[in-house]
Design a protein around this motif. Structure first.
Motif, PDB file in Angstrom:
ATOM      1  N   TYR A  76      47.712  41.905  41.877  1.00 28.06           N
ATOM      2  CA  TYR A  76      48.654  42.606  41.003  1.00 28.06           C
ATOM      3  C   TYR A  76      48.240  42.440  39.543  1.00 28.06           C
ATOM      4  CZ  TYR A  76      51.961  43.150  44.866  1.00 28.06           C
ATOM      5  OH  TYR A  76      52.566  43.510  46.052  1.00 28.06           O
ATOM      6  N   GLU A  77      48.569  43.471  38.727  1.00 27.22           N
ATOM      7  CA  GLU A  77      48.350  43.407  37.287  1.00 27.22           C
ATOM      8  C   GLU A  77      49.694  43.524  36.572  1.00 27.22           C
ATOM      9  OE1 GLU A  77      46.357  46.078  33.717  1.00 27.22           O
ATOM     10  OE2 GLU A  77      45.408  46.114  35.702  1.00 27.22           O
ATOM     11  N   TRP A  78      49.892  42.665  35.549  1.00 27.01           N
ATOM     12  CA  TRP A  78      51.119  42.699  34.762  1.00 27.01           C
ATOM     13  C   TRP A  78      51.010  43.785  33.700  1.00 27.01           C
ATOM     14  CZ3 TRP A  78      55.949  41.763  34.944  1.00 27.01           C
ATOM     15  CH2 TRP A  78      56.723  41.592  33.801  1.00 27.01           C
ATOM     16  N   MET A  79      51.946  44.731  33.733  1.00 27.58           N
ATOM     17  CA  MET A  79      51.906  45.884  32.832  1.00 27.58           C
ATOM     18  C   MET A  79      52.830  45.722  31.628  1.00 27.58           C
ATOM     19  SD  MET A  79      49.686  47.440  34.584  1.00 27.58           S
ATOM     20  CE  MET A  79      49.540  48.999  33.705  1.00 27.58           C
ATOM     21  N   GLY A  80      53.384  44.528  31.447  1.00 27.53           N
ATOM     22  CA  GLY A  80      54.267  44.282  30.309  1.00 27.53           C
ATOM     23  C   GLY A  80      55.731  44.265  30.681  1.00 27.53           C
ATOM     24  N   GLU A  81      56.111  45.116  31.642  1.00 23.23           N
ATOM     25  CA  GLU A  81      57.494  45.161  32.118  1.00 23.23           C
ATOM     26  C   GLU A  81      57.594  44.863  33.609  1.00 23.23           C
ATOM     27  OE1 GLU A  81      60.123  45.519  30.246  1.00 23.23           O
ATOM     28  OE2 GLU A  81      59.007  45.858  28.384  1.00 23.23           O
ATOM     29  N   SER A  82      56.537  45.127  34.339  1.00 21.34           N
ATOM     30  CA  SER A  82      56.543  44.884  35.781  1.00 21.34           C
ATOM     31  C   SER A  82      55.108  44.735  36.278  1.00 21.34           C
ATOM     32  CB  SER A  82      57.231  46.037  36.527  1.00 21.34           C
ATOM     33  OG  SER A  82      56.465  47.223  36.399  1.00 21.34           O
ATOM     34  N   TRP A  83      55.000  44.224  37.511  1.00 17.41           N
ATOM     35  CA  TRP A  83      53.703  44.080  38.161  1.00 17.41           C
ATOM     36  C   TRP A  83      53.340  45.367  38.893  1.00 17.41           C
ATOM     37  CZ3 TRP A  83      50.740  39.856  37.360  1.00 17.41           C
ATOM     38  CH2 TRP A  83      51.372  38.696  36.886  1.00 17.41           C
ATOM     39  N   GLU A  84      52.074  45.722  38.829  1.00 19.73           N
ATOM     40  CA  GLU A  84      51.579  46.911  39.529  1.00 19.73           C
ATOM     41  C   GLU A  84      50.483  46.494  40.496  1.00 19.73           C
ATOM     42  OE1 GLU A  84      48.967  50.615  38.084  1.00 19.73           O
ATOM     43  OE2 GLU A  84      51.029  50.659  37.297  1.00 19.73           O
ATOM     44  N   HIS A  85      50.593  46.973  41.737  1.00 20.96           N
ATOM     45  CA  HIS A  85      49.596  46.628  42.751  1.00 20.96           C
ATOM     46  C   HIS A  85      48.260  47.264  42.408  1.00 20.96           C
ATOM     47  CE1 HIS A  85      47.841  45.944  46.748  1.00 20.96           C
ATOM     48  NE2 HIS A  85      48.784  45.049  46.902  1.00 20.96           N
ATOM     49  N   GLU A  86      47.176  46.491  42.573  1.00 18.98           N
ATOM     50  CA  GLU A  86      45.845  46.940  42.191  1.00 18.98           C
ATOM     51  C   GLU A  86      45.108  47.693  43.302  1.00 18.98           C
ATOM     52  OE1 GLU A  86      43.280  46.121  39.144  1.00 18.98           O
ATOM     53  OE2 GLU A  86      45.171  47.145  38.800  1.00 18.98           O
ATOM     54  N   GLY A  87      45.800  47.948  44.413  1.00 19.88           N
ATOM     55  CA  GLY A  87      45.182  48.721  45.478  1.00 19.88           C
ATOM     56  C   GLY A  87      44.407  47.902  46.479  1.00 19.88           C
ATOM     57  N   LEU A  88      44.462  46.573  46.342  1.00 13.32           N
ATOM     58  CA  LEU A  88      43.798  45.687  47.295  1.00 13.32           C
ATOM     59  C   LEU A  88      44.891  44.886  48.000  1.00 13.32           C
ATOM     60  CD1 LEU A  88      40.997  44.723  48.285  1.00 13.32           C
ATOM     61  CD2 LEU A  88      41.124  42.921  46.560  1.00 13.32           C
ATOM     62  N   ALA A  89      45.165  45.246  49.242  1.00 16.61           N
ATOM     63  CA  ALA A  89      46.325  44.703  49.949  1.00 16.61           C
ATOM     64  C   ALA A  89      46.039  43.393  50.668  1.00 16.61           C
ATOM     65  CB  ALA A  89      46.852  45.732  50.945  1.00 16.61           C
ATOM     66  N   LEU A  90      44.780  42.995  50.776  1.00 14.34           N
ATOM     67  CA  LEU A  90      44.441  41.738  51.452  1.00 14.34           C
ATOM     68  C   LEU A  90      44.932  40.544  50.638  1.00 14.34           C
ATOM     69  CD1 LEU A  90      40.750  42.599  52.335  1.00 14.34           C
ATOM     70  CD2 LEU A  90      42.549  42.169  54.016  1.00 14.34           C
ATOM     71  N   PRO A  91      45.343  39.449  51.304  1.00 12.45           N
ATOM     72  CA  PRO A  91      45.643  38.230  50.565  1.00 12.45           C
ATOM     73  C   PRO A  91      44.478  37.861  49.652  1.00 12.45           C
ATOM     74  CG  PRO A  91      46.337  37.995  52.840  1.00 12.45           C
ATOM     75  CD  PRO A  91      45.596  39.297  52.762  1.00 12.45           C
ATOM     76  N   CYS A  92      44.785  37.548  48.406  1.00 13.62           N
ATOM     77  CA  CYS A  92      43.767  37.372  47.366  1.00 13.62           C
ATOM     78  C   CYS A  92      43.878  35.968  46.774  1.00 13.62           C
ATOM     79  CB  CYS A  92      43.971  38.442  46.296  1.00 13.62           C
ATOM     80  SG  CYS A  92      42.769  38.406  44.965  1.00 13.62           S
ATOM     81  N   TYR A  93      42.720  35.339  46.509  1.00 12.77           N
ATOM     82  CA  TYR A  93      42.699  33.962  46.018  1.00 12.77           C
ATOM     83  C   TYR A  93      42.036  33.814  44.656  1.00 12.77           C
ATOM     84  CZ  TYR A  93      43.941  33.086  50.839  1.00 12.77           C
ATOM     85  OH  TYR A  93      44.585  33.117  52.053  1.00 12.77           O
ATOM     86  N   GLN A  94      41.231  34.782  44.257  1.00  9.85           N
ATOM     87  CA  GLN A  94      40.568  34.713  42.960  1.00  9.85           C
ATOM     88  C   GLN A  94      40.218  36.120  42.496  1.00  9.85           C
ATOM     89  OE1 GLN A  94      40.173  33.554  40.035  1.00  9.85           O
ATOM     90  NE2 GLN A  94      39.025  31.668  40.487  1.00  9.85           N
ATOM     91  N   TYR A  95      40.232  36.313  41.171  1.00 11.43           N
ATOM     92  CA  TYR A  95      39.887  37.615  40.597  1.00 11.43           C
ATOM     93  C   TYR A  95      39.095  37.371  39.315  1.00 11.43           C
ATOM     94  CZ  TYR A  95      40.409  41.871  37.805  1.00 11.43           C
ATOM     95  OH  TYR A  95      40.158  42.966  37.010  1.00 11.43           O
ATOM     96  N   ARG A  96      38.047  38.148  39.139  1.00 13.75           N
ATOM     97  CA  ARG A  96      37.304  38.119  37.879  1.00 13.75           C
ATOM     98  C   ARG A  96      36.753  39.511  37.587  1.00 13.75           C
ATOM     99  NH1 ARG A  96      35.477  32.877  39.821  1.00 13.75           N
ATOM    100  NH2 ARG A  96      36.387  31.249  38.496  1.00 13.75           N
ATOM    101  N   ARG A  97      36.576  39.764  36.293  1.00 10.72           N
ATOM    102  CA  ARG A  97      35.999  41.043  35.880  1.00 10.72           C
ATOM    103  C   ARG A  97      34.752  40.756  35.049  1.00 10.72           C
ATOM    104  NH1 ARG A  97      37.154  46.317  35.745  1.00 10.72           N
ATOM    105  NH2 ARG A  97      36.425  47.557  33.977  1.00 10.72           N
ATOM    106  N   THR A  98      33.640  41.355  35.455  1.00 11.50           N
ATOM    107  CA  THR A  98      32.384  41.185  34.723  1.00 11.50           C
ATOM    108  C   THR A  98      31.588  42.470  34.726  1.00 11.50           C
ATOM    109  OG1 THR A  98      32.073  39.588  36.524  1.00 11.50           O
ATOM    110  CG2 THR A  98      31.073  39.045  34.452  1.00 11.50           C
ATOM    111  N   GLY A  99      31.024  42.781  33.569  1.00  9.65           N
ATOM    112  CA  GLY A  99      30.125  43.925  33.474  1.00  9.65           C
ATOM    113  C   GLY A  99      30.716  45.239  33.932  1.00  9.65           C
ATOM    114  N   GLY A 100      32.008  45.458  33.677  1.00 12.13           N
ATOM    115  CA  GLY A 100      32.640  46.715  34.035  1.00 12.13           C
ATOM    116  C   GLY A 100      33.100  46.816  35.467  1.00 12.13           C
ATOM    117  N   ALA A 101      32.879  45.767  36.262  1.00 12.36           N
ATOM    118  CA  ALA A 101      33.314  45.752  37.662  1.00 12.36           C
ATOM    119  C   ALA A 101      34.327  44.630  37.876  1.00 12.36           C
ATOM    120  CB  ALA A 101      32.127  45.576  38.597  1.00 12.36           C
ATOM    121  N   SER A 102      35.235  44.846  38.832  1.00 11.67           N
ATOM    122  CA  SER A 102      36.210  43.827  39.209  1.00 11.67           C
ATOM    123  C   SER A 102      35.809  43.230  40.553  1.00 11.67           C
ATOM    124  CB  SER A 102      37.606  44.450  39.315  1.00 11.67           C
ATOM    125  OG  SER A 102      38.045  44.925  38.064  1.00 11.67           O
ATOM    126  N   TYR A 103      36.007  41.925  40.691  1.00 13.69           N
ATOM    127  CA  TYR A 103      35.677  41.219  41.923  1.00 13.69           C
ATOM    128  C   TYR A 103      36.904  40.443  42.386  1.00 13.69           C
ATOM    129  CZ  TYR A 103      30.847  42.082  40.427  1.00 13.69           C
ATOM    130  OH  TYR A 103      29.672  42.668  40.016  1.00 13.69           O
TER     131      TYR A 103
END
Length: 266
Positions: A76-103
């Motif tokens: 999920y991403e915080w949009m300032g007023e609410s959380w928005e799902h990022e389109g990845l429904a699998l249980p998630c444990y870590q997130y990083r963004r590098t070089g224009g790509a999200s992992y």
């Protein structure tokens, strides 16, 4: 040490698992009690709009002033007023963004998002807890050990360590991993890993902040150091279990199991 004076009514019950500090806010998460934003006066506000009631927060991440929550219901991403799902429904444990790509590290492998579409990148069928995206290597900590992809050789190496590797860091060229058994797994640069215990300390995680590697344990917060070619722990703050750490400016922030969010000058 400074502590907040205003906290949720049952803050002492919260096992905080993640803390993230930035110029625009301090955020803390508990696996079972959601995400909180903390202002400069240590007023706490729960930010849960858009999250299902069954959501458990595994980790928070901040990239380019964007707050993400890795949860049992996906990313999920915080949009300032609410959380928005990022389109990845699998249980998630870590997130990083590098070089224009999200992992994202998930229950079923490491996923990558370029443009607007997620796709499986590596380690299909394995639960991934953490990863490092380095210039030459992609390093993945998962439910049975560590996998390493060499971009120059276009080849994977898999190290079955009989441990879940829940967090990763690199210290003086050595790959460091925290295991679910409270040990440090330390690479010897020759393809093998040593299991190291520091007395009766149980290590929850390792975290790289600037030039320092912090080690979060059930006995407090430490920093890694080498003395006479031996890896040791230098105490930073003792007396309570620390699960996560972040640094902003001259302040160090600690997520703890029983003492809320603690801060200290560094």
């Amino acid at each position: 040490m400074q502590t907040g004076t205003k906290k949720p009514w049952n803050w002492l019950l919260f096992p905080f698992s993640s803390v993230k500090a930035s110029p625009f806010g301090l955020f803390a998460a508990s696996v079972g009690y959601g995400v909180y934003e903390i202002d400069e006066q240590f007023n706490w506000e729960k930010i849960d709009a858009g999250l299902p009631d069954t959501t458990s927060i595994h980790r928070l991440q901040l990239h380019s002033e964007l707050l993400h929550a890795c949860t049992n219901n996906g990313l999920y991403e915080w949009m300032g007023e609410s959380w928005e799902h990022e389109g990845l429904a699998l249980p998630c444990y870590q997130y990083r963004r590098t070089g224009g790509a999200s992992y994202a590290a998930t229950d079923d492998g490491l996923w990558i998002k370029t443009a607007s579409k997620w796709g499986l990148l590596a380690c299909e069928g394995k639960r991934i807890y953490d990863f490092l995206n380095l210039p030459q290597y992609m390093i993945v900590g998962h439910e049975t050990g560590i996998s390493l992809y060499d971009r120059f050789m276009d080849d994977w190496a898999h190290f079955e360590l009989e441990r879940k590797i829940t967090s990763l860091a690199v210290y003086r060229g050595h790959l460091i991993g925290a295991s679910d058994q409270g040990e440090l797994m330390v690479g010897d640069k020759k393809g093998k890993f040593d299991r190291i215990r520091f007395g009766k300390k149980f290590i929850f995680s390792v975290a790289a902040k600037g030039n320092e590697i912090y080690v979060c344990t059930d006995q407090g917060l430490f920093k890694l150091a080498y003395i006479a070619n031996k890896l040791i722990l230098l105490s930073v703050m003792l007396g309570f279990p620390v699960t996560d750490v972040d640094v902003h400016g001259e302040e160090l922030y600690m997520a703890t199991l029983f003492q809320g969010i603690q801060t200290m000058k560094i």
